[in-house]
Design a protein around this motif. Structure first.
Motif, short mmCIF file in Angstrom:
data_model
loop_
_atom_site.label_atom_id
_atom_site.label_comp_id
_atom_site.label_asym_id
_atom_site.label_seq_id
_atom_site.Cartn_x
_atom_site.Cartn_y
_atom_site.Cartn_z
N GLY A 34 -130.38 44.91 19.62
CA GLY A 34 -131.36 43.80 19.17
C GLY A 34 -132.51 44.22 18.56
O GLY A 34 -133.65 43.48 17.60
N ILE A 35 -131.69 45.44 17.34
CA ILE A 35 -132.66 45.57 16.48
C ILE A 35 -132.48 45.18 14.93
O ILE A 35 -133.01 44.09 14.09
CB ILE A 35 -132.58 46.97 16.01
CG1 ILE A 35 -133.68 48.20 16.74
CG2 ILE A 35 -133.14 48.08 14.61
CD1 ILE A 35 -134.09 49.91 17.03
N LEU A 36 -130.68 44.98 15.57
CA LEU A 36 -129.76 44.75 13.80
C LEU A 36 -130.11 42.71 13.97
O LEU A 36 -130.13 42.34 13.05
CB LEU A 36 -128.62 44.33 14.19
CG LEU A 36 -128.23 45.75 14.89
CD1 LEU A 36 -126.55 46.05 14.60
CD2 LEU A 36 -128.52 46.78 12.86
N ALA A 80 -137.56 48.45 14.22
CA ALA A 80 -137.84 47.00 13.59
C ALA A 80 -138.69 47.04 16.04
O ALA A 80 -138.29 48.19 16.39
CB ALA A 80 -136.80 46.30 13.78
N LYS A 81 -139.21 45.86 15.05
CA LYS A 81 -139.83 46.03 16.50
C LYS A 81 -139.08 44.21 17.46
O LYS A 81 -138.65 43.27 16.70
CB LYS A 81 -141.51 44.77 16.57
CG LYS A 81 -141.79 44.59 17.40
CD LYS A 81 -143.86 43.33 17.47
CE LYS A 81 -144.56 45.01 17.31
NZ LYS A 81 -146.31 44.80 16.70
N THR A 82 -139.02 45.01 18.01
CA THR A 82 -138.12 43.80 19.47
C THR A 82 -138.26 44.28 20.97
O THR A 82 -138.72 45.59 21.25
CB THR A 82 -136.20 44.16 19.23
OG1 THR A 82 -135.84 43.40 20.23
CG2 THR A 82 -135.65 45.73 19.38
N GLU A 96 -141.69 48.16 19.30
CA GLU A 96 -141.33 49.35 18.11
C GLU A 96 -139.57 49.98 18.99
O GLU A 96 -139.79 51.32 19.62
CB GLU A 96 -141.98 49.50 17.02
CG GLU A 96 -142.80 48.37 17.01
CD GLU A 96 -143.76 49.01 15.86
OE1 GLU A 96 -144.93 47.88 15.45
OE2 GLU A 96 -143.84 50.46 15.84
N TYR A 97 -138.70 50.06 17.79
CA TYR A 97 -137.61 51.35 18.17
C TYR A 97 -137.50 51.08 17.00
O TYR A 97 -136.60 50.71 15.89
CB TYR A 97 -136.73 50.42 19.08
CG TYR A 97 -137.36 50.10 20.85
CD1 TYR A 97 -137.62 51.25 21.79
CD2 TYR A 97 -137.88 48.97 20.93
CE1 TYR A 97 -138.23 50.49 22.78
CE2 TYR A 97 -137.96 48.08 22.22
CZ TYR A 97 -138.62 49.37 22.88
OH TYR A 97 -139.07 49.43 24.14
N ALA A 98 -136.42 52.92 17.49
CA ALA A 98 -135.88 53.17 15.81
C ALA A 98 -134.04 53.85 16.40
O ALA A 98 -133.83 54.70 17.47
CB ALA A 98 -136.53 54.76 15.64
#
Length: 246
Positions: free
Chosen positions: A175-177, A166-168, A104-106
């Protein structure tokens, strides 16, 4: 830029003790229209905001809504003191965000290379996330779901820090988009709020304004909190200029 946050003394204690900036999911904010799009439905679970005002004038509505019946405080910070550490060089992904789990990244949304986003109160209808240019190529408008509100909310005079999470397995903004466009239960993160760890220097120009209905013991509590958690700085604590009958 000086920014202002109305809150309770209990929340002040947590902010000073933990040295964190709280980001709420758009799923939990007052305006239930936020995060909804015409083309991708409700994307509020991907967007997290830390909400402030850029008006130095005391706001009676904000005192009443967010400061425990006007017996709380208003925090003043210098926005340039708040630094966001990147996950790696030339990355918009952010380090030191608690409650994120594996993969999970922000991503910090910035406008003109500035992380503080001014809310626009001209929204008329549910916006689109994706529009197409003259060559029919898709353009993603994150600002449509994160910084536009109806004029009825303009009393807030709001500015925001915005995290898109999001998780990616693709550790990047792309990746988030992509995860947001897929919009499945497996790409949304599990947390309802995120906390960004701050350096103590973020508070070096901090000021505290006591609410219109505070008593002397509230001042004593604030002074004790500052002395304990920010001993290296002299933080001014002043009284509200408003005179409002209880």
């Amino acid at each position: 830029m000086k920014i202002y946050h109305y809150t309770s003394i209990e929340n002040l204690a947590l902010i000073l003790k933990n040295k964190t900036l709280k980001f709420n999911s758009l799923s939990n904010v007052d305006d239930m229209e936020e995060g909804k799009t015409e083309d991708f439905g409700d994307l509020s679970k991907f967007v997290f905001v830390s909400c402030w005002s850029n008006s130095s004038e005391e706001n009676i509505a904000l005192w009443n809504m967010y400061s425990n019946k006007m017996s709380g405080i208003r925090i003043e910070l210098e926005s340039n003191d708040i630094l966001f550490e990147r996950l790696h060089d030339k990355s918009s992904l952010i380090k030191n965000v608690s409650k994120l789990q594996e993969n999970e990244y922000a991503w910090l949304w910035e406008q003109d290379d500035k992380p503080l986003i001014k809310v626009d109160y001209t929204r008329k209808r549910t916006p689109k996330l994706v529009k197409r240019d003259e060559d029919n190529l898709p353009i993603i408008y994150i600002n449509n779901i994160a910084s536009y509100k109806r004029s009825i909310w303009k009393f807030q005079k709001e500015v925001r820090f915005i995290l898109i999470a999001a998780k990616t397995t693709n550790k990047s903004k792309v990746g988030i988009l992509k995860a947001i466009l897929e919009e499945t239960n497996t790409t949304a993160i599990n947390a309802n709020c995120l906390y960004l760890q701050l350096s103590e220097k973020s508070f070096k120009h901090m000021k505290i304004l006591l609410g219109p209905h505070t008593e002397e013991y509230h001042r004593i509590m604030c002074e004790a909190l500052v002395e304990k958690y920010l001993p290296n700085y002299s933080i001014p604590i002043s009284n509200s200029n408003l005179q409002i009958r209880k």
